[in-house]
Design an enzyme around this catalytic site. Structure first.
Site, mmCIF file in Angstrom:
data_model
loop_
_atom_site.group_PDB
_atom_site.id
_atom_site.type_symbol
_atom_site.label_atom_id
_atom_site.label_comp_id
_atom_site.label_asym_id
_atom_site.label_seq_id
_atom_site.Cartn_x
_atom_site.Cartn_y
_atom_site.Cartn_z
ATOM 1 N N LYS A 151 0.469 2.235 2.831
ATOM 2 C CA LYS A 151 -0.449 1.676 1.834
ATOM 3 C C LYS A 151 -0.831 0.225 2.121
ATOM 4 C CE LYS A 151 0.370 4.765 -2.103
ATOM 5 N NZ LYS A 151 -1.016 5.153 -2.374
ATOM 6 N N ASP A 210 12.069 4.477 0.051
ATOM 7 C CA ASP A 210 10.632 4.710 0.189
ATOM 8 C C ASP A 210 9.914 3.519 -0.443
ATOM 9 O OD1 ASP A 210 7.978 5.430 -0.170
ATOM 10 O OD2 ASP A 210 8.414 7.496 -0.738
ATOM 11 N N PHE A 240 8.283 10.618 -5.716
ATOM 12 C CA PHE A 240 7.122 11.078 -4.941
ATOM 13 C C PHE A 240 7.249 10.507 -3.541
ATOM 14 C CE2 PHE A 240 2.907 10.996 -3.124
ATOM 15 C CZ PHE A 240 2.438 12.269 -3.425
#
Length: 420
Positions: free
Chosen positions: A271, A242, A151
């Protein structure tokens, strides 16, 4: 000119009169929301508009690094909103330079680019990889390899990079130049490179998560990643990580790649970097920093407010020795979950993760789903989040305490006994 500030009580009253029907009438239905409205938080606890308290093991999905209403975060927000919150990147921004220096000094990177989210950071990494492929590797049609069950974001390029067909449905034509391989399968990756390197097409980069979060909390295999690093070095292509979900201390190390014994050429963060304030970063080593002025940009990226708050998060991780807490609390959590799993071997088939990102996998042979467990836990005052249909994910704030973990395990034990 005078500015009227609402009294605290008035602000609370506004939240307490929450109207779900009005919300649904005015807000697009892009999220499958649970039927509670969260109003305030402190530490690892949050409260809804009805006054019910919850233990937060979601943390904005691995985002609220310091929990809620942390005094250092409050101080940083107050300081920077009162001083200078936004200016253009037409000018030098001292706070941006300070944050970039901290990130460079505490990682394998040499340079940083700032944006607003993980998807934007990954977009920047994709653009960087494509330019490097064209200008340095002289590849006419570069391909980026990504993993199944990955993702990487919700923009058109990052959903294409995401190796999950459910995110692609009805958004075609997708962005060309991506190919998917099984995660942790080195033979499949080597075979794909051999098959794809033909004519004008060549693999120009490999983009992976050190641990797949949304894909089911799947930790990377150390031997696999070391071989991937070797392959990239042998053929001169970029290795991109990532780190949006696992970076900034969530695994017990500052960066996820430290668990694998390899360094990427490019990696991304978001985040937890801002502790809940929107910020993203794409970092690279100097040799592949090929962007020139005007080739990539962000209006809000790297502004004084976001960078100042992110710097406070970084400093607090150091000051409060949060990496040690993450390691200890993660071990405590997984040990407790394994004990629960031992009581329900037909229902729980695995407990896995690093630090404070942990997944509890349910058996595919039963009807019980991750969402069922999440809903039942919510009823008992524990917030959890699914990672796919069969994995319950635990991503609490990094400031979580031993008592908080014990309480969460107690609630979950009761929940599992009741839903089976």
């Amino acid at each position: 000119m005078s500015i009227e500030i609402l009294p605290e009580q008035t602000q609370t009253d506004l939240a307490s009169t929450f109207d779900k029907d009005s919300f649904d009438q005015n807000v697009m239905s892009t999220y499958g929301r649970f039927p509670i409205a969260l109003e305030r938080g402190h530490g690892s606890q949050v409260w809804d508009t009805e006054g019910k308290e919850y233990l937060d093991f979601v943390a904005g999905i691995a985002t609220c690094t310091l929990g809620h209403a942390h005094p250092f975060l409050i101080a940083a927000v107050t300081k920077h909103i009162q001083k200078l919150h936004h200016v253009s990147n037409l000018y030098y921004i001292p706070e941006q330079g300070e944050l970039a220096r901290w990130l460079v000094e505490n990682s394998c990177a040499d340079r940083a680019f700032f944006c607003n989210s993980g998807a934007e950071a990954n977009e920047a990494a994709i653009k960087l990889a494509r330019k490097y492929a064209h200008t340095v590797l002289e590849i006419e049609k570069p391909i980026i390899l990504t993993a199944n069950a990955s993702f990487h974001g919700r923009t058109l390029a990052t959903i294409t990079a995401t190796g999950q067909p459910k995110y692609h449905k009805n958004f075609n034509p997708l962005v060309p130049g991506f190919h998917y391989v099984p995660y942790n399968d080195i033979e499949a990756l080597e075979a794909a490179i051999g098959e794809l390197d033909e004519g004008d097409y060549r693999v120009g980069a490999i983009m992976l998560e050190p641990l797949q979060g949304e894909g089911g909390v799947n930790p990377g295999d150390r031997a696999y990643f070391q071989r991937v690093r070797q392959i990239c070095d042998e053929i001169g292509i970029l290795l991109i990580f990532d780190e949006v979900q696992v970076g900034m201390g969530r695994t017990g190390k500052l960066w996820g790649y430290e668990n694998l014994g390899v360094e990427p050429d490019v990696f991304t963060s978001a985040k937890g970097l801002g502790g809940g304030i929107p910020i993203g970063a794409m970092m690279s080593k100097k040799f592949c920093d090929v962007f020139q002025p005007g080739e990539h940009a962000s209006t809000f990226g790297g502004n004084p407010f976001a960078c100042g708050v992110a710097m406070a998060v970084c400093q607090t991780i150091e000051r409060e020795n949060l990496l040690s807490n993450v390691t200890a609390r993660g071990e405590q959590l997984r040990s407790g979950l394994q004990a629960i799993a031992a009581k329900h071997p037909q229902q729980i088939i695995d407990v896995r993760g690093w630090g404070l990102i942990t997944g509890m996998e349910l058996s595919p042979d039963i009807s019980l789903s991750a969402i069922d467990v999440v809903k039942a836990a919510m009823e008992e005052g524990l917030l959890l989040v699914p990672a796919g249909s069969k994995v319950v994910r635990f991503v609490p704030p990094l400031i979580i305490t031993e008592a908080d973990v014990d309480r969460a395990l107690q609630i979950l034990s009761q929940v599992m006994a009741s839903v089976i």
